[in-house]
Scaffold this active site. Sequence first.
Site, PDB file in Angstrom:
ATOM      1  N   LYS A  70       0.901  -0.523   0.219  1.00  0.00           N
ATOM      2  CA  LYS A  70       0.595  -0.285  -0.242  1.00  0.00           C
ATOM      3  C   LYS A  70       0.716   1.401   0.314  1.00  0.00           C
ATOM      4  O   LYS A  70       0.754   2.163  -0.371  1.00  0.00           O
ATOM      5  CB  LYS A  70      -0.731   0.248   1.127  1.00  0.00           C
ATOM      6  CG  LYS A  70      -2.001  -1.638   1.289  1.00  0.00           C
ATOM      7  CD  LYS A  70      -2.695  -0.732   1.989  1.00  0.00           C
ATOM      8  CE  LYS A  70      -3.396  -2.207   2.609  1.00  0.00           C
ATOM      9  NZ  LYS A  70      -4.838  -2.399   3.434  1.00  0.00           N
ATOM     10  N   ASP A 106      -9.701   2.013   2.864  1.00  0.00           N
ATOM     11  CA  ASP A 106     -10.088   1.969   3.737  1.00  0.00           C
ATOM     12  C   ASP A 106     -10.713   2.795   5.057  1.00  0.00           C
ATOM     13  O   ASP A 106     -11.156   2.223   6.133  1.00  0.00           O
ATOM     14  CB  ASP A 106      -8.964   1.139   4.737  1.00  0.00           C
ATOM     15  CG  ASP A 106      -8.059   0.118   3.437  1.00  0.00           C
ATOM     16  OD1 ASP A 106      -8.792  -1.207   3.320  1.00  0.00           O
ATOM     17  OD2 ASP A 106      -6.667  -0.315   3.318  1.00  0.00           O
ATOM     18  N   GLY A 132       0.920   0.404  11.800  1.00  0.00           N
ATOM     19  CA  GLY A 132       0.998  -0.630  11.127  1.00  0.00           C
ATOM     20  C   GLY A 132       0.564   0.633   9.564  1.00  0.00           C
ATOM     21  O   GLY A 132      -0.174   1.936  10.424  1.00  0.00           O
TER      22      GLY A 132
END
Length: 280
Positions: A70, A106, A132
């Site tokens: 990502k 997300d 993260g």
Amino acid sequence: MSDAPYGRVGLIGDPVEHSLSPAFQQPAFDTLALPVRYELWHTAAAELPARFQQLREERALGANVTVPHKEAAFAAMDSVSDVARRAGAVNTIIVHDGLLTGDNTDVHGFVVPLRERGFAFAASRAVIIGAGGAARGVAVALLDAGIVQLTIVNRSVERAVAIADALADSRVSTQRLDAIECTADGADLLVNATSVGWDGASPVDDHVLGLLAPGAIAYDLTYRETSFLRAAARAGVTALDGLPMLVHQGARSFELWTGMTAPVEVMWRAAVAARTARGG
Ligand code: NDP
């Protein structure tokens, strides 16, 4: 450009074989009679430049991006949305005229299940465990939704500090994981955004869930029942797993690729069935 009589969308990651995304994205395309195939595009890091070039040249609508690419995808786009820039990560690529636009759905996916439960962002204090890529997206989502205070807690506290520095928002503080009891005490929302959960463990002792405020929510991004969520239920805290987030991020991606309203109910039922078939 490909000669295939259908458009293609794929999931770029390493690994991708475990993903539930094809199980709920393909029914969405089929329900709307769109000639699109959702494929798994296993891609090692060294293959990413070629994969992105292929997207530009083929008749692809776009792609999803998952672990561990990502951040690399973010750096490789021709342009990125504001939310992707703040999240520092791209999980959705839209192809248009050979150019790649990166977005991060997300962030949207995380917040929808909380809104559906009537969570009062503007009167709440939240704690995220983990620092993260997922945790940074969750932090962006909570700040945008109006959370009053947010603490990012991580085993390696310097990663939490790096996220706080990047977000530069006075509502954000950081803490070490071993100070979780103080931090969680009276919090309205506790999010597990670590990778602990898939292996049956929990990032915190069970009694920590009992320290949350009355009516609090424990939210685990892992999309199955976890020790963390079982401890929450035992403590009388509302437990929320990561499957609704997964479906809502996918629905937003679908809308970015197609310009059409996603059949969220179809996607949800397909995701639940796929999870059940894999043993929950
Ligand atoms: P990263 O690998 O980037 O981060 C992992 C995090 O877990 C780090 O904060 C790490 O801490 C922490 N961690 C790992 N092991 C331990 C341990 N034993 N004890 C305490 N902390 C630990 O992962 P991502 O941010 O990409 O993903 C996190 C989770 O979110 C995954 O489970 C992923 O599947 C899920 N996810 C779910 C989504 C959904 O739609 N439901 C979407 C995106 C992600 P440290 O920095 O100290 O190593």
